[in-house]
Write a protein that holds these residues in place. Structure first.
Motif, mmCIF file in Angstrom:
data_model
loop_
_atom_site.group_PDB
_atom_site.id
_atom_site.type_symbol
_atom_site.label_atom_id
_atom_site.label_comp_id
_atom_site.label_asym_id
_atom_site.label_seq_id
_atom_site.Cartn_x
_atom_site.Cartn_y
_atom_site.Cartn_z
ATOM 1 N N ILE A 87 55.433 51.059 9.370
ATOM 2 C CA ILE A 87 55.656 49.637 9.078
ATOM 3 C C ILE A 87 55.784 49.353 7.585
ATOM 4 C CG2 ILE A 87 54.478 48.917 11.179
ATOM 5 C CD1 ILE A 87 52.068 48.120 9.521
ATOM 6 N N ASP A 110 45.339 49.861 7.891
ATOM 7 C CA ASP A 110 45.972 49.417 9.138
ATOM 8 C C ASP A 110 45.132 49.819 10.346
ATOM 9 O OD1 ASP A 110 48.139 48.318 7.813
ATOM 10 O OD2 ASP A 110 49.404 50.083 8.053
ATOM 11 N N GLN A 134 55.902 39.170 22.516
ATOM 12 C CA GLN A 134 55.178 39.158 21.262
ATOM 13 C C GLN A 134 54.571 37.782 21.066
ATOM 14 O OE1 GLN A 134 58.406 40.546 18.677
ATOM 15 N NE2 GLN A 134 57.061 42.216 18.091
ATOM 16 N N GLN A 190 48.352 41.845 9.265
ATOM 17 C CA GLN A 190 48.893 42.932 8.450
ATOM 18 C C GLN A 190 50.346 42.730 8.030
ATOM 19 O OE1 GLN A 190 45.867 43.878 7.601
ATOM 20 N NE2 GLN A 190 46.817 45.881 7.235
ATOM 21 N N ALA A 191 51.096 41.864 8.672
ATOM 22 C CA ALA A 191 52.474 41.631 8.230
ATOM 23 C C ALA A 191 52.531 41.102 6.795
ATOM 24 C CB ALA A 191 53.189 40.689 9.201
ATOM 25 N N VAL A 235 52.226 49.455 19.356
ATOM 26 C CA VAL A 235 51.882 49.018 18.006
ATOM 27 C C VAL A 235 52.230 50.127 17.021
ATOM 28 C CG1 VAL A 235 49.495 49.818 18.274
ATOM 29 C CG2 VAL A 235 50.043 48.141 16.504
ATOM 30 N N GLU A 238 49.068 42.005 14.013
ATOM 31 C CA GLU A 238 50.339 41.797 13.312
ATOM 32 C C GLU A 238 50.269 40.616 12.351
ATOM 33 O OE1 GLU A 238 54.550 40.129 14.723
ATOM 34 O OE2 GLU A 238 54.211 42.217 15.387
ATOM 35 N N HIS A 269 57.851 42.664 12.116
ATOM 36 C CA HIS A 269 57.240 42.694 13.453
ATOM 37 C C HIS A 269 57.042 44.144 13.856
ATOM 38 C CE1 HIS A 269 57.895 38.408 13.843
ATOM 39 N NE2 HIS A 269 59.168 38.579 13.520
ATOM 40 N N PHE A 270 55.858 44.469 14.333
ATOM 41 C CA PHE A 270 55.578 45.861 14.668
ATOM 42 C C PHE A 270 54.611 45.989 15.843
ATOM 43 C CE2 PHE A 270 53.725 44.358 10.682
ATOM 44 C CZ PHE A 270 52.375 44.267 10.989
ATOM 45 N N THR A 271 54.509 44.959 16.673
ATOM 46 C CA THR A 271 53.735 45.059 17.911
ATOM 47 C C THR A 271 54.545 44.471 19.053
ATOM 48 O OG1 THR A 271 52.656 42.890 17.688
ATOM 49 C CG2 THR A 271 51.557 44.782 16.654
#
Length: 333
Positions: A187, A204, A141, A230-231, A181, A227, A121-123
């Motif tokens: 990430i 990205d 999220q 791209q996750a 983000v 996310e 998770h990155f947002t």
């Protein structure tokens, strides 16, 4: 997750600068691999230099070794220069380095390659609460219910209308919000084995821009969409790094030889049956039209087919031996 120089399995890296235009031994227009004299593992040296456009510009070479290498014990420019000259008698070290550069190299402790790793998770969407209380925001999220497949690296794609939402999600998307983000090395990070650090970071950024465009700039829609796309790519990229080209630093001769054998086998099978077997990972990684998920799946599919082929050949060999034994009139157990 972090790693440090205390990790004895991790190669330590240092960049050293070569001044161009001095002796002409190392023309800047050419990629150069410089092997040192034959020496024990903890004293053996090798340098690799990438080409640069300016013929007079300094260029760098990486020293990549384990942390117990003799290179890291050198604590003065004089000792550093002597060791480099001993290791590379074909070079004129005194003309390639200034005394100040040698002192700087000796003073540096280098860095350590990180193990392949990624974030799930990155947002985060920061939205006003339902009472519109000034100064109060909640981190969220939201997860899209339907997410288009990740586009190829460098390509475009996806549902222009974005993920479908129920009434609550629609109201959240319509409310003013801000967001956080992460992209790039934040990430997914890994050693530079396949040269994908800059490439994956630019991808990205491109996918984030596409998500913002598809969501008409609405962060509550765009960030979860980014996310979700791209996750899986970050996870696949980190996994690819574990088998793509992991033994190029001579850290394990036996495993490197096995990897080379595997590479030759995959290349041969791909040449004979390109419809059934994919080439080695570092060849697939050059195909910008393939996502990292697609590359990982192609490699795993080929691995499974190689095992099936090996099992089939082994079974046929056993049957052939039994047939030969029977033909010779010997009893078969």
């Amino acid at each position: 997750m972090q790693t440090s120089a205390a990790d004895s399995a991790a190669p330590v890296a240092e960049s050293v600068a070569f001044e161009g235009g001095h002796s002409g031994v190392l023309p800047n227009s050419q990629a150069v691999s410089i092997s040192g004299v034959k020496a024990p593992r903890n004293r053996a040296m090798r340098l690799g230099l990438l080409p640069v456009g300016d013929p007079a510009a300094p260029r760098t070479a990486n020293v990549i070794t384990k942390k117990d290498h003799f290179f890291w014990t050198l604590d003065s420019g004089k000792r550093m220069g002597e060791f480099l000259q001993e290791s590379f008698p074909q070079l004129e070290i005194s003309s390639l380095f200034t005394e100040q550069q040698l002192e700087a190299i000796a003073a540096s402790r280098g860095g350590v390659f990180p193990p392949p790793q990624h974030l799930r998770h990155f947002t985060a969407v920061l939205e006003s609460n339902v009472n519109n209380n000034p100064g109060h925001a909640a981190a969220a999220q939201p997860s899209p219910q339907a997410v288009p497949e990740a586009p190829p690296r460098g390509g475009s794609g996806g549902d222009e209308d974005g993920p479908q939402k129920d009434g609550t999600d629609a109201a959240r998307a319509a409310a003013p919000c801000s967001g956080v983000v992460l992209i790039g090395d934040a990430i997914h990070c890994f050693p530079p084995d396949l040269g994908q650090g800059v490439n994956s970071s630019m991808t990205d950024a491109l996918v984030l821009a596409q998500a913002l465009d598809e969501a008409s700039g609405n962060l509550a829609r765009a960030l979860p969409l980014f996310e979700a796309r791209q996750a899986p790519e970050a996870a696949a990229l980190a996994e690819i790094m574990t088998f793509g080209f992991p033994y190029q630093y001579n850290q394990d001769t036996f495993k490197r030889n096995l990897w080379m054998l595997n590479t030759v086998l995959r290349s041969a099978l791909h040449g004979l049956f390109p419809w059934a077997f994919s080439p080695q990972t570092f060849m697939l990684i050059r195909r910008a039209e393939m996502s990292y998920v697609q590359i990982r799946e192609a490699v795993h599919t080929t691995t499974q087919r190689i095992w099936v082929l090996a099992g089939t050949l082994a079974a046929l060999a056993i049957l052939a031996i039994r047939a030969m034994v029977v033909a010779a009139g010997a009893p078969v157990s």
